[in-house]
Design a protein around this motif. Structure first.
Motif, PDB file in Angstrom:
ATOM      1  N   SER A  33       0.631  -1.285   0.248  1.00  0.00           N
ATOM      2  CA  SER A  33       0.272  -0.168   0.374  1.00  0.00           C
ATOM      3  C   SER A  33       0.752   1.266   0.347  1.00  0.00           C
ATOM      4  O   SER A  33       0.348   1.790  -0.841  1.00  0.00           O
ATOM      5  CB  SER A  33      -0.808  -0.217   1.527  1.00  0.00           C
ATOM      6  N   MET A  34       2.070   1.342   0.677  1.00  0.00           N
ATOM      7  CA  MET A  34       2.678   3.081   0.425  1.00  0.00           C
ATOM      8  C   MET A  34       3.747   3.176  -0.262  1.00  0.00           C
ATOM      9  O   MET A  34       3.576   3.822  -0.648  1.00  0.00           O
ATOM     10  CB  MET A  34       3.286   2.568   2.056  1.00  0.00           C
ATOM     11  N   ASN A  37       0.992   4.048  -2.818  1.00  0.00           N
ATOM     12  CA  ASN A  37       0.036   5.625  -2.118  1.00  0.00           C
ATOM     13  C   ASN A  37       0.944   5.910  -1.412  1.00  0.00           C
ATOM     14  O   ASN A  37       0.472   7.440  -1.334  1.00  0.00           O
ATOM     15  CB  ASN A  37      -1.060   5.177  -1.581  1.00  0.00           C
ATOM     16  N   THR A  40      -0.358   7.846   4.457  1.00  0.00           N
ATOM     17  CA  THR A  40      -1.410   8.054   4.399  1.00  0.00           C
ATOM     18  C   THR A  40      -2.465   8.478   5.481  1.00  0.00           C
ATOM     19  O   THR A  40      -3.056   9.004   5.289  1.00  0.00           O
ATOM     20  CB  THR A  40      -2.868   7.827   2.981  1.00  0.00           C
ATOM     21  N   VAL A  41      -2.299   7.634   6.601  1.00  0.00           N
ATOM     22  CA  VAL A  41      -2.796   7.751   7.474  1.00  0.00           C
ATOM     23  C   VAL A  41      -1.631   8.327   8.853  1.00  0.00           C
ATOM     24  O   VAL A  41      -0.948   7.312   9.276  1.00  0.00           O
ATOM     25  CB  VAL A  41      -3.680   6.250   7.832  1.00  0.00           C
ATOM     26  N   ARG A  65       2.313   1.521  10.917  1.00  0.00           N
ATOM     27  CA  ARG A  65       3.010   1.990   9.723  1.00  0.00           C
ATOM     28  C   ARG A  65       3.765   2.572  10.136  1.00  0.00           C
ATOM     29  O   ARG A  65       4.349   3.024   8.905  1.00  0.00           O
ATOM     30  CB  ARG A  65       1.363   3.084  10.096  1.00  0.00           C
ATOM     31  N   TYR A  76       7.186   9.759   7.114  1.00  0.00           N
ATOM     32  CA  TYR A  76       5.811   9.336   7.654  1.00  0.00           C
ATOM     33  C   TYR A  76       5.791  10.914   8.560  1.00  0.00           C
ATOM     34  O   TYR A  76       6.183  11.383   9.420  1.00  0.00           O
ATOM     35  CB  TYR A  76       5.466   8.253   7.875  1.00  0.00           C
TER      36      TYR A  76
END
Length: 206
Positions: A33-34, A37, A40-41, A65, A76
């Motif tokens: 996912s990272m 994208n 993101t969270v 995460r 991040y």
């Protein structure tokens, strides 16, 4: 609230993980996912000196995460919550609330957290449980008092659980071992034995 940005592995030492939080690490699904994208969270961050005596920034939610972002060495970020904690109990309850969206904290999670934070009563509970095949809440009920007001889960979560009947609990568990030679008492039966054996009319030989 304050937004703080971290630069992958470079800034990893600026953040601490709460030692009593659940196991965490790099997650394969998050890697994919990272990569696609990015991060993101945001993390949920708190600042406190109650864990080690030194003021540090801790990840209250988002350890997976953060570890994955550090592994990928990508930027991040997290939101530092402007919340002052007066006790470690407040921190435990706050973290448990954040985690409830995925899996609600169970008594074992609270017990492990308070034991790690140095609460001797919780350490004693774990030590006695290790010698028993009964559940943590069953052993905790015997230690605290099977007829006490309120549920044992509430006592455990509050941070003020007490081993009020250590010797009697160890005696009852010994009795359970003797009875198991014929038929092992179930949890309801062992709690009943715990209550009855504390009365004056109880006679082990009978």
């Amino acid at each position: 609230m304050k937004l703080i940005t971290f630069n992958g592995e470079k800034d990893s030492k600026k953040l601490k993980t709460l030692p009593f939080n659940r196991d965490f690490g790099v997650v394969k699904s998050l890697i994919e996912s990272m990569k696609l994208n990015g991060f993101t969270v945001p993390l949920n961050l708190i600042k406190t000196d109650l864990i080690t005596g030194k003021t540090e920034i801790y990840i209250a939610d988002g350890q997976h995460r953060a570890m994955t972002a550090q592994f990928l060495d990508i930027p991040y970020y997290g939101i530092l919550v402007e919340k002052t904690f007066s006790t470690v109990e407040e921190i435990v309850k706050y973290v448990a609330t954040l985690n409830s969206t995925q899996r609600e904290w169970q008594p074992k999670d609270y017990i492990d957290a308070y034991a790690y934070l140095g609460k001797d009563e919780y350490k004693r509970l774990l030590w006695i449980k290790e010698k028993s095949s009964y559940s943590l809440t069953c052993v905790a009920s015997m230690l605290y008092g099977v007829r006490s007001r309120g549920t044992i889960k509430e006592r455990i979560q509050s941070g003020d659980f007490k081993c009020n009947y250590t010797k009697h609990t160890e005696y009852v568990l010994k009795l359970a071992g003797l009875l198991s030679k014929t038929k092992r008492p179930n949890q309801r039966e062992i709690l009943s034995i715990c209550y009855i054996s504390a009365t004056k009319v109880f006679n082990e030989k009978n």
